[in-house]
Design an enzyme around this catalytic site. Sequence first.
Site: not given
Ligand code: NAD
Ligand code: DAU
Length: 340
Positions: A10-11, A34, A61, A126-128, A150, A152, A154, A189
């Site tokens: 649902a995310g 979820d 989970i 994640t690449d992080e 975060y 750490a 992952k 984000k």
């Molecule tokens: P998100 O924060 O939008 O969604 C996370 C989802 O997980 C939500 O629906 C939330 O309700 C659910 N959730 C949280 N805790 C839970 C629990 N204990 N049990 C069951 N459900 C739970 O996240 P996203 O951005 O869609 O990221 C999804 C996955 O991809 C994550 O594992 C994240 O680390 C990874 N990821 C994200 C990005 C990015 O840019 N967003 C990039 C690389 C990897």
């Molecule tokens: O790289 C993959 C990761 O990308 C995922 O694993 C994470 O779940 C996801 O949240 C994302 O992490 P980042 O920290 O890179 O994303 P965020 O959108 O928080 O920030 C992206 C960049 O923008 C980062 O350099 C910080 C900057 N930023 C972020 C916010 C929220 C700003 O300058 N201003 C802001 O308000």
Amino acid sequence: MKNLLVTGGAGFIGSNFVHMMLERYNDINVVVFDKLTYAGNPDNLLPVENNPHYHFVQGDICDAEAVDAAMQQHNIDTIVNFAAETHVDRSLMEPGGFIQTDVYGTFVLLEAAKKYQIERYHQISTDEVYGAVLTGRSVETDRLHTRSPYSAAKAGADLMCLAYYTSFDLPVTITRGSNNIGPYQYPEKVVPVFVTNAIDNKPLPLYGDGMQMRDYQYVLDHCEGIDMVLRKGQPGEIYNLGTGVESTNIELAHLILKLLGKPESLIQPITDRPGHDRRYALDCSKIKALGWNSSHNFEQAVEATVKWYVDNEWWWRKIKDGRHYQEYYRRQYAGREVTP
Ligand code: NAD
Ligand code: DAU
């Protein structure tokens, strides 16, 4: 792959993955599991709610009994784990929930996968986990060098997945994705914050000097890569997943403002994120060798995302108007403005 458990479906990325899988295949059942935290949103799944191959279970989970019940009831043969606490800034405020869900929750799912001897457990990473990469590109065998709670958490989950492959022969795969952008991303984000603030003529809070680099990829490209690994990836293997092209946050802000016809004076520099990783950069040749390639470049991905937020104000306006979001926004941004 017949009965797929999509945890965190649902995310943001999970819901896009569910839409894509149900559109692509009519011979699989998708069960979303979820907890519906602040980031989980039933609205994200509205497009599939009447699909007979889709089921929803609300659960955590970390709750082994609830996971077990879902595995049994739906005869699950594949798990794709998106469930996580995902926002770096929140991990700086309250790290405990990240360790609980991202590490312990992954362990619970791995135990269930082992018990039911499923065909595939796929971990969304994640690449992080590679940490800041100032020069060159990360390959899958690089050392992990995490710097935020975060990343750490992952990395801990990745290592546990690999341990289950080595110790118990569990058919595990991992993808390490770069920053996703696109529909249904919670407005914490950077891209949805910048786009929705710009629409409302509010400041775009830019951390530090704005020269940090990220590989912004379109979410459906990422989802296609995950499906590719489910079908063609080798158990025990990790696949980097991104475009391989980085952009700075200041470039991102300029592009969003240009697309929306808003002035650059909306950019508001603010104090930097503690421990802010300067650059992530992936070498994606391993997944490209499976036949995957991203189909959106940076400009196309940002343009499609901006258009979606312009067209879907119903989706984000109610989140941003809510008390939870407004409290978060104040806690996160109040008093951080700096004069350039
Ligand atoms: P998100 O924060 O939008 O969604 C996370 C989802 O997980 C939500 O629906 C939330 O309700 C659910 N959730 C949280 N805790 C839970 C629990 N204990 N049990 C069951 N459900 C739970 O996240 P996203 O951005 O869609 O990221 C999804 C996955 O991809 C994550 O594992 C994240 O680390 C990874 N990821 C994200 C990005 C990015 O840019 N967003 C990039 C690389 C990897
Ligand atoms: O790289 C993959 C990761 O990308 C995922 O694993 C994470 O779940 C996801 O949240 C994302 O992490 P980042 O920290 O890179 O994303 P965020 O959108 O928080 O920030 C992206 C960049 O923008 C980062 O350099 C910080 C900057 N930023 C972020 C916010 C929220 C700003 O300058 N201003 C802001 O308000």
